[in-house]
Design a protein around this motif. Structure first.
Motif, PDB file in Angstrom:
ATOM      1  N   LYS A   8      33.012 -50.810 -82.443  1.00 42.93           N
ATOM      2  CA  LYS A   8      33.267 -51.804 -81.384  1.00 42.93           C
ATOM      3  C   LYS A   8      32.219 -51.679 -80.299  1.00 42.93           C
ATOM      4  N   LYS A  17      30.739 -57.094 -66.132  1.00 45.72           N
ATOM      5  CA  LYS A  17      32.093 -57.607 -66.267  1.00 45.72           C
ATOM      6  C   LYS A  17      32.551 -58.569 -65.169  1.00 45.72           C
ATOM      7  N   GLY A  52      34.465 -63.865 -71.592  1.00 43.73           N
ATOM      8  CA  GLY A  52      35.782 -64.245 -72.105  1.00 43.73           C
ATOM      9  C   GLY A  52      36.892 -64.112 -71.102  1.00 43.73           C
ATOM     10  N   VAL A  78      35.673 -71.181 -73.493  1.00 49.64           N
ATOM     11  CA  VAL A  78      35.642 -69.754 -73.856  1.00 49.64           C
ATOM     12  C   VAL A  78      35.084 -69.588 -75.272  1.00 49.64           C
ATOM     13  N   ILE A 143      44.627 -65.275 -77.640  1.00 51.19           N
ATOM     14  CA  ILE A 143      43.434 -64.422 -77.636  1.00 51.19           C
ATOM     15  C   ILE A 143      43.595 -63.328 -78.693  1.00 51.19           C
ATOM     16  N   GLY A 146      39.203 -57.966 -80.030  1.00 49.70           N
ATOM     17  CA  GLY A 146      38.372 -57.207 -80.952  1.00 49.70           C
ATOM     18  C   GLY A 146      39.036 -55.898 -81.373  1.00 49.70           C
ATOM     19  N   ASP A 147      39.944 -55.378 -80.551  1.00 51.03           N
ATOM     20  CA  ASP A 147      40.622 -54.127 -80.906  1.00 51.03           C
ATOM     21  C   ASP A 147      41.568 -54.344 -82.091  1.00 51.03           C
ATOM     22  N   THR A 207      43.185 -58.976 -72.282  1.00 49.57           N
ATOM     23  CA  THR A 207      43.692 -58.118 -73.360  1.00 49.57           C
ATOM     24  C   THR A 207      44.057 -56.769 -72.741  1.00 49.57           C
TER      25      THR A 207
END
Ligand code: IPE
Length: 257
Positions: A8, A17, A52, A78, A143, A146-147, A207
């Protein structure tokens, strides 16, 4: 056939961020450079960071369709912003001479959480996917982190050697919030029984922050796959983690072993 590592690239690592849609090109290029230096198959799952979370929060996309609110613009924006970040990642890998295929999740996955639907696309070489806004049969959309993709790739491909979460700003899971952490506050081996005061910038993140990585990491470890959380700002650590050499960071164990 060589084995596969699932890696990841956290959104907080590859973007700045709090500035909308600002990629951290230096970090992305240094991670791509590392990917040239071994010959395992690799699945790279990148996060969203400022491409995102900010707009997803503004349009409340994680909650799915909310009657009376126009979220269509948000879904489109998005998805497009994520395609842009994805193309920055893919170009960087290609500029380093790597064979890459990318598969935007909104085109092949539906539903959110670890049990989302869709057959995991895979390319011999480097496969790139990412956290995305996907369709959802009940909520309309949602949403997919990715995790959650990490969990599915790490536990469903047959030849997975290990799963590595490279994150920004911290060396792994810390006992105390990062701004108060001393070197001895790094948790070297973490299992779900252990508590930690992980940072979850809920004012920014839609998330789960580091808590979701830890939870999905434990689910992966439970299936017998090695899991590490490391500081991706130090490229040599990413290389050592991929190669299974000892590295500063947090190893996640299931707690059942
Ligand atoms: C979030 O994905 C996807 C969107 C907000 C569109 P992740 O959960 O994988 O992102 P990071 O790593 O926290 O940024």
């Amino acid at each position: 056939m060589s084995s596969t590592v699932i890696l990841k690239w956290g959104g907080g690592l590859i973007t700045r961020k709090s500035n909308l849609c600002e990629a951290n090109y230096g970090v992305i290029d240094s991670l791509s450079e590392i990917c040239r230096r071994f010959d395992k198959n690799l699945v790279i799952i990148h996060g969203a960071g400022s491409f995102g979370h900010l707009k997803a929060k503004k349009y409340r996309l994680a909650e799915g369709n909310i009657p009376g609110i126009d979220q269509n613009t948000g879904v489109k924006e998005v998805r497009n912003d994520m395609l842009e970040l994805n193309s920055i990642v893919v170009k960087s890998l290609q500029n380093h001479g790597l064979s890459v295929m990318t598969y935007p999740p909104h085109k092949w996955a539906t539903g959110t959480g670890p049990n989302f639907s869709g057959e995991l696309p895979i390319h011999e070489g480097i496969t790139v996917v990412y956290g995305d806004v996907v369709d959802d049969s009940e909520k309309g959309f949602g949403i997919l982190s990715g995790d959650d993709l990490m969990y599915r790739y790490a536990t469903e491909l047959l030849d997975v050697e290990r799963a590595v979460f490279a994150i920004g700003g911290v060396d792994g899971i810390l006992r105390v919030p990062p701004e108060h952490a001393k070197p001895e506050d790094l948790i070297e081996v973490w299992s779900p029984q252990m508590e930690f005061e992980g940072e979850h910038a809920s004012d920014i993140d839609v998330t789960g922050g580091i808590g979701l990585k830890a939870a999905r990491g434990a689910m992966i470890a439970e299936k017998g796959v090695d899991v590490l959380i490391i500081n991706g700002e130090i490229p040599e650590r990413v290389l050592s983690a991929i190669n299974g050499q000892s590295v500063k960071g947090t190893r996640i164990v299931s707690g059942n072993s």
